[in-house]
Structures are given as structure tokens and as C-alpha cells.
Design an enzyme around this catalytic site. Sequence first.
Site, PDB file in Angstrom:
ATOM      1  N   GLY A 129      37.342  50.385  46.263  1.00 60.88           N
ATOM      2  CA  GLY A 129      37.657  50.076  44.914  1.00 60.88           C
ATOM      3  C   GLY A 129      36.591  49.361  44.020  1.00 60.88           C
ATOM      4  O   GLY A 129      35.505  48.659  44.680  1.00 60.88           O
ATOM      5  N   GLY A 189      33.304  46.929  50.395  1.00 57.10           N
ATOM      6  CA  GLY A 189      34.103  46.080  51.098  1.00 57.10           C
ATOM      7  C   GLY A 189      34.567  46.136  52.597  1.00 57.10           C
ATOM      8  O   GLY A 189      33.734  47.087  53.299  1.00 57.10           O
ATOM      9  N   THR A 245      33.926  42.753  47.000  1.00 55.95           N
ATOM     10  CA  THR A 245      35.136  42.979  46.743  1.00 55.95           C
ATOM     11  C   THR A 245      35.963  41.704  46.108  1.00 55.95           C
ATOM     12  O   THR A 245      35.406  40.563  46.280  1.00 55.95           O
ATOM     13  CB  THR A 245      35.915  43.414  48.016  1.00 55.95           C
ATOM     14  OG1 THR A 245      37.547  43.003  47.766  1.00 55.95           O
ATOM     15  CG2 THR A 245      35.646  42.361  49.090  1.00 55.95           C
ATOM     16  N   ILE A 246      36.966  42.063  45.174  1.00 55.64           N
ATOM     17  CA  ILE A 246      37.454  40.963  44.572  1.00 55.64           C
ATOM     18  C   ILE A 246      38.442  40.394  45.575  1.00 55.64           C
ATOM     19  O   ILE A 246      38.766  39.223  45.472  1.00 55.64           O
ATOM     20  CB  ILE A 246      38.661  41.417  43.274  1.00 55.64           C
ATOM     21  CG1 ILE A 246      39.463  42.578  43.675  1.00 55.64           C
ATOM     22  CG2 ILE A 246      37.526  42.174  42.214  1.00 55.64           C
ATOM     23  CD1 ILE A 246      40.679  42.422  42.895  1.00 55.64           C
ATOM     24  N   ASP A 247      38.622  40.743  46.697  1.00 58.52           N
ATOM     25  CA  ASP A 247      39.708  40.196  47.846  1.00 58.52           C
ATOM     26  C   ASP A 247      38.842  38.978  48.614  1.00 58.52           C
ATOM     27  O   ASP A 247      39.599  38.299  49.236  1.00 58.52           O
ATOM     28  CB  ASP A 247      40.175  41.303  48.809  1.00 58.52           C
ATOM     29  CG  ASP A 247      40.814  42.348  48.112  1.00 58.52           C
ATOM     30  OD1 ASP A 247      41.363  42.119  46.872  1.00 58.52           O
ATOM     31  OD2 ASP A 247      41.120  43.425  48.713  1.00 58.52           O
ATOM     32  N   ARG A 279      61.263  29.141  31.887  1.00 54.15           N
ATOM     33  CA  ARG A 279      61.376  29.963  32.759  1.00 54.15           C
ATOM     34  C   ARG A 279      60.539  30.049  34.058  1.00 54.15           C
ATOM     35  O   ARG A 279      59.715  29.235  34.073  1.00 54.15           O
ATOM     36  CB  ARG A 279      60.702  31.480  32.198  1.00 54.15           C
ATOM     37  CG  ARG A 279      61.757  32.185  31.302  1.00 54.15           C
ATOM     38  CD  ARG A 279      61.390  33.207  30.735  1.00 54.15           C
ATOM     39  NE  ARG A 279      62.393  34.056  29.542  1.00 54.15           N
ATOM     40  CZ  ARG A 279      62.165  34.618  28.556  1.00 54.15           C
ATOM     41  NH1 ARG A 279      60.637  34.897  28.403  1.00 54.15           N
ATOM     42  NH2 ARG A 279      62.918  35.557  28.047  1.00 54.15           N
ATOM     43  N   GLU A 324      49.511  39.782  46.544  1.00 57.13           N
ATOM     44  CA  GLU A 324      50.044  41.117  46.886  1.00 57.13           C
ATOM     45  C   GLU A 324      50.523  41.095  48.401  1.00 57.13           C
ATOM     46  O   GLU A 324      51.887  41.935  48.419  1.00 57.13           O
ATOM     47  CB  GLU A 324      48.994  42.165  46.988  1.00 57.13           C
ATOM     48  CG  GLU A 324      48.427  42.687  45.401  1.00 57.13           C
ATOM     49  CD  GLU A 324      47.420  43.719  45.637  1.00 57.13           C
ATOM     50  OE1 GLU A 324      47.435  44.598  44.687  1.00 57.13           O
ATOM     51  OE2 GLU A 324      46.666  43.852  46.541  1.00 57.13           O
TER      52      GLU A 324
HETATM   53  O1  F6P Z   1      40.360  45.833  47.600  1.00 51.09           O
HETATM   54  C1  F6P Z   1      40.469  45.579  46.156  1.00 51.09           C
HETATM   55  C2  F6P Z   1      42.018  45.974  45.741  1.00 51.09           C
HETATM   56  O2  F6P Z   1      41.863  45.715  44.309  1.00 51.09           O
HETATM   57  C3  F6P Z   1      43.040  45.323  46.469  1.00 51.09           C
HETATM   58  O3  F6P Z   1      43.128  43.801  45.759  1.00 51.09           O
HETATM   59  C4  F6P Z   1      44.192  46.023  46.094  1.00 51.09           C
HETATM   60  O4  F6P Z   1      45.146  46.088  46.836  1.00 51.09           O
HETATM   61  C5  F6P Z   1      43.558  47.393  46.018  1.00 51.09           C
HETATM   62  O5  F6P Z   1      42.254  47.175  45.778  1.00 51.09           O
HETATM   63  C6  F6P Z   1      44.191  48.310  44.864  1.00 51.09           C
HETATM   64  O6  F6P Z   1      43.564  49.644  45.389  1.00 51.09           O
HETATM   65  P1  F6P Z   1      43.534  50.897  44.268  1.00 51.09           P
HETATM   66  O7  F6P Z   1      42.474  50.461  43.157  1.00 51.09           O
HETATM   67  O8  F6P Z   1      43.035  52.129  44.989  1.00 51.09           O
HETATM   68  O9  F6P Z   1      44.850  51.058  43.749  1.00 51.09           O
END
Ligand code: F6P
Length: 366
Positions: free
Chosen positions: A12, A110, A133-135, A170, A230
Site C-alpha cells: 500500500g 511493509g 507503512t501507516i500500520d 450521538r 479495522e
Molecule cells: O497496510 C496499509 C493498509 O492501509 C492497511 O491499514 C489496510 O488494511 C490496507 O492497507 C488496505 O489495503 P488496500 O489499499 O489494498 O485496500
Amino acid sequence: MTQSIGILTSGGDTPGLNAAIRGVGKTCLSQYGIHIVGFRDGFRGLMENRTMALDGATLSGILTLGGTILGTSRDKPHKMPMQGKLVDMTETIVANYHANQLDCLVCLGGGGTMKNALRLQQAGLNIITLPKTIDNDVALTDTTFGFDTALGIATDAIDRLHSTAHSHHRIIVVEIMGHRAGWLALGAGIAGGADVILIPEIPYDVEAVAEAIKSRKRKGKPFSIVAVAEGALSKQEFELQQETAAKKKDKKLKEVVSVPELVYAERTLSLARQLELLTGLEARPTILGHLQRGGTPSAADRLLATRLGAAAADLIANKEYGVMVAAHGETSLAVPLQDVAGQVKTVPPDHAWVASARGVGVSFGD
Ligand code: F6P
């Protein structure tokens, strides 16, 4: 003899990739006279020998750009989609590496990229990787570039959701990326002042989440922000996954359960509905999605990507291959690729961030 290297971005896209390409490229060119070629769209471009010249001109003006000028893909060398089938294209990739007379291939990626890069190293290539990676789930590095930018975006989103949650009394359930790691939801949840944070590493009980929200209501706060990662799972979902994993005789859950993004979203919508029923408050889901990966990198990510990129160039000049350039305090460390590949850095449930969140009254629904 002049060294030549290839560079590609895989997985990604992430803010800071261009800063890293520039960091590697400019340092290689100006400090060592190393020649560089870019491969487009990750390992697919290397397999198809689609290149991009990386020189003073193309490396200029890219520091602040989001995405990657090289393009990216999630294609794996040993499982390349080819006319509807997954084909092992490692031999073609090795041949293209040699045809381009490369001394080293730099892979920016990543967790998946680390594994693919190790496979290419085992096929005989000289490899250096950089963790992006943003993760923030790459092992043996303090952090990854892209994480800080995404953290800022997700925090800003929570700030904005607060005023509307407050005005309408809410619950806002905000889904934050991170795949199977909770770093981004945890960090943004704390920084944005979320009332509940749900992460994959701490399975939750929906009744406990509802109770935390009702308790706020009793104290005169009839609104709540639920930051859900997620990959967050209820205790029942977690148990089900473990059973599935056990059935497949594989305790490594990550290998067994492949969860498409749509399922994440469905779970978030369902959580919002359950919380409405259990609390009597209106709930609205917000899925931040790819917004979190877009746009210009933060200053911290530009800095991290530049210094790791420059460190990679130093290693290349010293012919120190087979390593990931890890962030280590204010410096960097060359970590053996084989120690990183296949490892996922998840949030330890007793991590200091979790403890500090609990300290200020955040519920993890456990
Ligand atoms: O690994 C980075 C990430 O943005 C995750 O946080 C996410 O689950 C995944 O990639 C989404 O993947 P894609 O861009 O292939 O839909």
C-alpha cells in the site's frame, strides 16, 4: 567500478515514500556516484522490466509529494497474477536484476515486502529494505514512515467528529486503518480523546463498550467517540478465529484469516447498530479509509524517510546487504532481513500507550 542499484516501492502507498526514494537517490548520486534505476509498480515492474530513470531531475521536487512516483502494487514475485493464475516469476525477476547489472535492489515496503524481499535474497539478489507503512507493524524498528502522517489525519478526523457527536448527543464509531495491528487506532484514539478504543490485540465485549457509553451518559455526557481499529474483534469473534486457526493446525492466526476491507466495514456498521440498541443513543459509523494514506507527508515522516534513505545509501556504498534499515532512536540500525521477515509488531496489551489511555478513563471494552 561504479555501483548500480534498483529501487522499488511495494504494498500500500504511504506518505513519505517519495521522501525515502529521494533520500536514497540523492545520497547515492551525490555522495557515492552510484547509478540508480527505479522499477514501476513494485515487483511487477521489476518482472516486466518497466523502469524509470532516477537522476537529479526526477529526484527533485518530490519530498513533499504523497503516494509514490514509482507506483506500487501488492504483487508478489512468487505468486504473480498472470492471465488469471498465480505464477512464480522469481526467475524472470532475477534475470532482470542481472540484465540491469544491479549490485543491489532497494525495496521500500511493509511486512509483506519484507517477506518478498527475503525470498529474492534467498534467490541470490543483494537486497536492502526500508520500513514503510501507516500500520506501524514492522518488527525491529522503532517506527515506520507513513505512520506519523496517518496518525495526524486520523486524529484530526476524531477532533472533527467530536463536535458533531457532542451537538447531536450521538455515538460516533470511527473505523481506523491498521489491518491486524492497533497502533493507529490506539495512537489516534488517545491523541483525539476517544472514549472507547477497540484494537485487535484486546478483544472486546460489546456489553462492556455499551456500559462505558451509558456511564458517560449518566455523568451528563450523552455522546461518545468509539475509535475502532479495522482488525478489532469481539471476544466471540476472536474465539471463533482461534478455533478456525486450530482446525487448520496453524496457530499463526495472521496466516489463516484473510479479511477483506469490506468485512472490516461490515463489522463497524454492525458495531454501531449494536451500540444503538444497547445504549438507546443514536450511533453513526465513519470509515476513514484511504484518506488516512493520502496527501503530503508530515514533517516527522519526511525526516524519518530522508534519514533512513540516506542510511541505506551508506550501507549500499559499504556493500552491506541483506538488511532492513531500522529506525533506532535518533539513528538507524541495519537489522538482518531474515530476522524481520514474517514478524508482525502488534500492540502488547500492557503497552505504555494502553496504560496511559486506561489512566485517563478510556475503555477498551475488555
Ligand atoms: O497496510 C496499509 C493498509 O492501509 C492497511 O491499514 C489496510 O488494511 C490496507 O492497507 C488496505 O489495503 P488496500 O489499499 O489494498 O485496500
